[in-house]
Design a protein around this motif. Sequence first.
Motif, PDB file in Angstrom:
ATOM      1  N   ASP A 266       0.826  -1.210   0.000  1.00 48.89           N
ATOM      2  CA  ASP A 266       0.000   0.000   0.000  1.00 48.89           C
ATOM      3  C   ASP A 266       0.863   1.264   0.000  1.00 48.89           C
ATOM      4  N   THR A 267       1.975   1.225   0.720  1.00 40.00           N
ATOM      5  CA  THR A 267       2.860   2.390   0.751  1.00 40.00           C
ATOM      6  C   THR A 267       3.419   2.681  -0.632  1.00 40.00           C
ATOM      7  N   TYR A 268       3.785   1.637  -1.354  1.00 42.87           N
ATOM      8  CA  TYR A 268       4.235   1.847  -2.735  1.00 42.87           C
ATOM      9  C   TYR A 268       3.109   2.431  -3.591  1.00 42.87           C
ATOM     10  N   LYS A 269       1.902   1.902  -3.418  1.00 44.90           N
ATOM     11  CA  LYS A 269       0.773   2.407  -4.217  1.00 44.90           C
ATOM     12  C   LYS A 269       0.477   3.863  -3.897  1.00 44.90           C
ATOM     13  N   GLU A 270       0.682   4.239  -2.646  1.00 44.23           N
ATOM     14  CA  GLU A 270       0.469   5.630  -2.255  1.00 44.23           C
ATOM     15  C   GLU A 270       1.493   6.568  -2.890  1.00 44.23           C
ATOM     16  N   ASN A 271       2.596   5.997  -3.340  1.00 45.17           N
ATOM     17  CA  ASN A 271       3.642   6.799  -3.961  1.00 45.17           C
ATOM     18  C   ASN A 271       3.735   6.585  -5.467  1.00 45.17           C
ATOM     19  N   GLY A 272       2.684   5.992  -6.039  1.00 50.18           N
ATOM     20  CA  GLY A 272       2.600   5.872  -7.494  1.00 50.18           C
ATOM     21  C   GLY A 272       3.072   4.568  -8.068  1.00 50.18           C
ATOM     22  N   TYR A 273       3.588   3.661  -7.251  1.00 52.39           N
ATOM     23  CA  TYR A 273       4.135   2.400  -7.761  1.00 52.39           C
ATOM     24  C   TYR A 273       3.066   1.315  -7.652  1.00 52.39           C
ATOM     25  N   ARG A 274       2.152   1.344  -8.602  1.00 57.94           N
ATOM     26  CA  ARG A 274       0.984   0.461  -8.511  1.00 57.94           C
ATOM     27  C   ARG A 274       1.345  -0.998  -8.777  1.00 57.94           C
ATOM     28  N   ASP A 275       2.477  -1.261  -9.425  1.00 48.95           N
ATOM     29  CA  ASP A 275       2.867  -2.642  -9.756  1.00 48.95           C
ATOM     30  C   ASP A 275       3.765  -3.268  -8.697  1.00 48.95           C
ATOM     31  N   ALA A 276       3.980  -2.560  -7.603  1.00 44.86           N
ATOM     32  CA  ALA A 276       4.859  -3.086  -6.560  1.00 44.86           C
ATOM     33  C   ALA A 276       4.293  -4.376  -5.978  1.00 44.86           C
ATOM     34  N   ARG A 277       5.185  -5.313  -5.711  1.00 42.80           N
ATOM     35  CA  ARG A 277       4.768  -6.608  -5.173  1.00 42.80           C
ATOM     36  C   ARG A 277       5.808  -7.109  -4.174  1.00 42.80           C
ATOM     37  N   ILE A 278       5.378  -8.015  -3.308  1.00 42.34           N
ATOM     38  CA  ILE A 278       6.294  -8.770  -2.452  1.00 42.34           C
ATOM     39  C   ILE A 278       6.646 -10.039  -3.211  1.00 42.34           C
ATOM     40  N   LEU A 279       7.890 -10.151  -3.652  1.00 42.24           N
ATOM     41  CA  LEU A 279       8.294 -11.352  -4.395  1.00 42.24           C
ATOM     42  C   LEU A 279       8.435 -12.553  -3.471  1.00 42.24           C
ATOM     43  N   SER A 280       9.015 -12.329  -2.312  1.00 42.19           N
ATOM     44  CA  SER A 280       9.190 -13.426  -1.357  1.00 42.19           C
ATOM     45  C   SER A 280       9.503 -12.843   0.014  1.00 42.19           C
ATOM     46  N   ASP A 281       9.255 -13.632   1.024  1.00 42.67           N
ATOM     47  CA  ASP A 281       9.646 -13.249   2.381  1.00 42.67           C
ATOM     48  C   ASP A 281      10.016 -14.515   3.142  1.00 42.67           C
ATOM     49  N   SER A 282      10.959 -14.375   4.031  1.00 39.77           N
ATOM     50  CA  SER A 282      11.421 -15.530   4.787  1.00 39.77           C
ATOM     51  C   SER A 282      11.762 -15.119   6.207  1.00 39.77           C
ATOM     52  N   LEU A 283      11.746 -16.106   7.085  1.00 39.66           N
ATOM     53  CA  LEU A 283      12.036 -15.898   8.500  1.00 39.66           C
ATOM     54  C   LEU A 283      13.214 -16.774   8.871  1.00 39.66           C
ATOM     55  N   VAL A 284      14.225 -16.188   9.490  1.00 40.02           N
ATOM     56  CA  VAL A 284      15.413 -16.919   9.898  1.00 40.02           C
ATOM     57  C   VAL A 284      15.561 -16.816  11.412  1.00 40.02           C
ATOM     58  N   VAL A 285      15.718 -17.964  12.053  1.00 42.72           N
ATOM     59  CA  VAL A 285      15.918 -18.000  13.499  1.00 42.72           C
ATOM     60  C   VAL A 285      17.401 -17.835  13.789  1.00 42.72           C
ATOM     61  N   ASN A 286      17.735 -16.851  14.610  1.00 42.78           N
ATOM     62  CA  ASN A 286      19.124 -16.558  14.940  1.00 42.78           C
ATOM     63  C   ASN A 286      19.585 -17.386  16.134  1.00 42.78           C
ATOM     64  N   ASN A 287      20.881 -17.412  16.339  1.00 43.50           N
ATOM     65  CA  ASN A 287      21.456 -18.193  17.437  1.00 43.50           C
ATOM     66  C   ASN A 287      21.041 -17.662  18.806  1.00 43.50           C
ATOM     67  N   ASP A 288      20.748 -16.350  18.889  1.00 45.90           N
ATOM     68  CA  ASP A 288      20.364 -15.765  20.178  1.00 45.90           C
ATOM     69  C   ASP A 288      18.854 -15.837  20.419  1.00 45.90           C
ATOM     70  N   LYS A 289      18.163 -16.734  19.685  1.00 41.71           N
ATOM     71  CA  LYS A 289      16.733 -16.988  19.818  1.00 41.71           C
ATOM     72  C   LYS A 289      15.858 -15.806  19.378  1.00 41.71           C
ATOM     73  N   THR A 290      16.463 -14.880  18.655  1.00 44.15           N
ATOM     74  CA  THR A 290      15.688 -13.850  17.973  1.00 44.15           C
ATOM     75  C   THR A 290      15.472 -14.308  16.533  1.00 44.15           C
ATOM     76  N   ILE A 291      14.735 -13.525  15.780  1.00 44.72           N
ATOM     77  CA  ILE A 291      14.543 -13.860  14.369  1.00 44.72           C
ATOM     78  C   ILE A 291      14.879 -12.646  13.521  1.00 44.72           C
ATOM     79  N   SER A 292      15.154 -12.892  12.261  1.00 44.75           N
ATOM     80  CA  SER A 292      15.340 -11.838  11.268  1.00 44.75           C
ATOM     81  C   SER A 292      14.371 -12.106  10.122  1.00 44.75           C
ATOM     82  N   LEU A 293      13.801 -11.031   9.607  1.00 42.40           N
ATOM     83  CA  LEU A 293      12.861 -11.129   8.497  1.00 42.40           C
ATOM     84  C   LEU A 293      13.526 -10.594   7.238  1.00 42.40           C
TER      85      LEU A 293
END
Length: 887
Positions: A266-293
Amino acid sequence: MNIKKENEDLGKQVNNLVKLPAITYLKYFFTIAFFAGCMAVQAQDVNYIKGKKYILEDISVLGNTSFGDQTIVSYSGLRKGNEITIPGEDIANAIKKLWNSKLFSDIEVYVTKIEDDKAFLQIQLSDLPQLNDIKINGVKKGKVEGIVNDNKLKKGTKVTENLITTTKNHLVKKYKKDGYYNTKVHINTIDIKDSIQTARVNMVVNIDKGEKVKIKDIVFSGNDVLSDKRLRKAMKSTKKINRLRILKRSKYIDSAYQADLGHIVDTYKENGYRDARILSDSLVVNNDKTISLYIDVTEGDQYTFGDIKFIGNTVYSNEYLSRLLRIRKGDTYNGVLLQKRIADPSKPDAFDITNEYQNNGYLFSSINPVEVSADNNVIDMEIRISEGKPAYFNTVSVVGNDKTNDHVIYRELRTRPGQLYSKANVVRTVRELGQLGFFDAQEISPDFKNANPMEGTIDMEYSVKETGSSQIELQGGYGGGGFIGTLGLSFNNFSIKDIFKKEAYKPIPMGDGQKLALRLQASRFFQTYSFSFSEPWMGGKRPVQFSTSISHTKQFTYGANFQPDRSRSFNITGITFGLAKRLTVPDDFFTLSQAISYQRYDLNNYNTGLFSFGDGHSNNLSYTVGLSRNNTNVDPIFPTGGSKFSITGKFSLPYSLFNGVDYEQLSDEYDAAQQQAANAESTLSPEYIAANEKITEIDQKRFNWLEFYKINFKGEWYTEITKNLVLRPLVEFGFLGAYNQDRGVIPFERFFVGGDGLGNYSLDGREAIQLRGYPNQSLTPLDETTGRASNDGGTIYNKYSLELRYPITLKASAKIYALAFLEAGGSYDSFRDFSPFNVNRSAGLGIRIFMPAFGLLGIDFGHGFDPVPGKTTKHGWETHFIIGQQF
């Protein structure tokens, strides 16, 4: 034994089974392969020819099972006299059918004997155990039933490895979605040894949710136009670790994360980029039991709006619709804004094209934006409108009101039969019904019935749920040197016309929307009695509220041994009549109120320093006029939007203009008497006594009939920052003045700032102004003579407040919300001393509980950052108990 019945039971249980997971099928096929390949081993003492067909002569059953032998044989599909191959599909299918029933374990088939062309088989199996009892550890009691229902863990359920595995997987997945990414689930079964033959087990489910996993980082790729920081900001609920952030936490919640992926687009669409898409997303569990997106986006090209044409509109012109749309050719393309300008689902009263049609009767209209061209990154739009026929209300009804009379509800409705449909009127009706206080504001719903687009008619039904609208206050406690008892009755939906009807007492006459309140408070040192009544629709035809109240208060001073001295008293008797009329100009959220009130103050040897005289009386006849506007949202206990403003003026007659008293001369005599008292050797000297008697005589002339004017202003706003998180700024100001400066400002009607804002028994018409973090009524101006806070209160006050509220529950039985606040305020003797920013500051936390039977209860913990007048160190923490205060 009823074999037919057993077969039916077995068949039903099999037919109700869900498909087995892949792992179970693998286990099954392994079992089939074992039996098919190893049959000779299990029957190694029996000679048979592999692949030869035999006549099945007999089948026996062996094992721990509650089903009869014939039932099991019948369900297996094996039939005596049938021709079978050993090994072959007949035996394999029999094992498959029994296994798929999910009723048995350890299924084995043996060839027990071969006689010529005849074969004898034996089926050996055991029943799966039934679930007897379940215990779930690690979650709140209220969550246990939901887990049992979601996983079908009812008593009598067959306990299989598949059931245990799917239950465990379901719980882990469930809590991962809630942010508990380190959830561990252990399930144990315990066999029950008793006289019942059926195999049974108890199940123990241990759930360790652990801490919600935190987001260490959010990494974007593919973004060139919008920075990582801008995209992270677009994610409303998913934030990485930042110790300086207070309102938004960094804990991972899957549902919020998925919603935030949409916010990025939606933020992209608000700025004129109507074709913006999320190609992929992944979640990685870190050694300190946190995660990174990790989020990979494609931005596309920026677009602008081209020509925007309206198709199908006859009611409104293109020019008018263009003004509503407020988007011009050449503007940067904003798909989110375009949709909101056409129809904003987040605001039922938004200024958009759909509401413009629906507020003028076109309920059946539809408006759809269509892209007709996107050449050279310029998007030409057509707004295609199907207006339909105007809709009129056919019938309008209300359901759910068992106590409140119909006429009380129908007079508040803004929608009536035969009237043109208006969405704004429907929204306003819901608000008015909620503001009555007789219904659960969260449960009021307008339901469309029998909508007929061809005829242009609709039936409207408002569904309400009544709540307790009467309150009882019964308290007892020790304070002020003795027992204090309070009895208060408040009936907020009273019916005075039924007061003499015996059958109407259920337990009291109710249903006409009137308010009746009785209150008695007493201790050894004071008694307060009050009665009030209001009728919101005087005459029944117009929203003109009539109200009246009568009160009497008696206060005694302390005598010897901390006993009340009844020879020294202060009495107040008062009566008030008021009218409040709902206006139509500037809009119908305004109310004009007027009141006439009279108070009689009698002082009998009441020399406490509270007033400048201790004997005599004063009369207070005043006229109050107020203008207020209240357009807060539906629930008066927890508004989520709108505002409230009020300005009131209270005026006495200007007696000094016509009573013939020379107040300038009195002022000079008063100053001389005070000087004489100050020069006296002691308070027992004749000079001091004479001076004090002179002061009392002058005060009686000055304050026989009180002369004053008082102005009050109050404004507050409600803004929903995020869902249910409400910000309430508030500003207050008050001023008490005198027509004649020689006569001076009266010692009554003053402002006392500080504390919980509850006046308890106000002796002198004072106003108690809430400012948490300080003792009650402690922020008064300094006495110039003593250098300490005076007892007289202030003639000017101001206050600023910022409160953040969040509901814990808004159910009708109890509405509970937590709050945090910042406050500042002060009181002053005159405009010469007034400084709007020379204030006492505080901050703190609190909670409010509203129960219909008891009203509003709460507790606040406030920290005062400044010293109270007359002190040199900051006040610190103060606890306030709130009972019955307005919200």
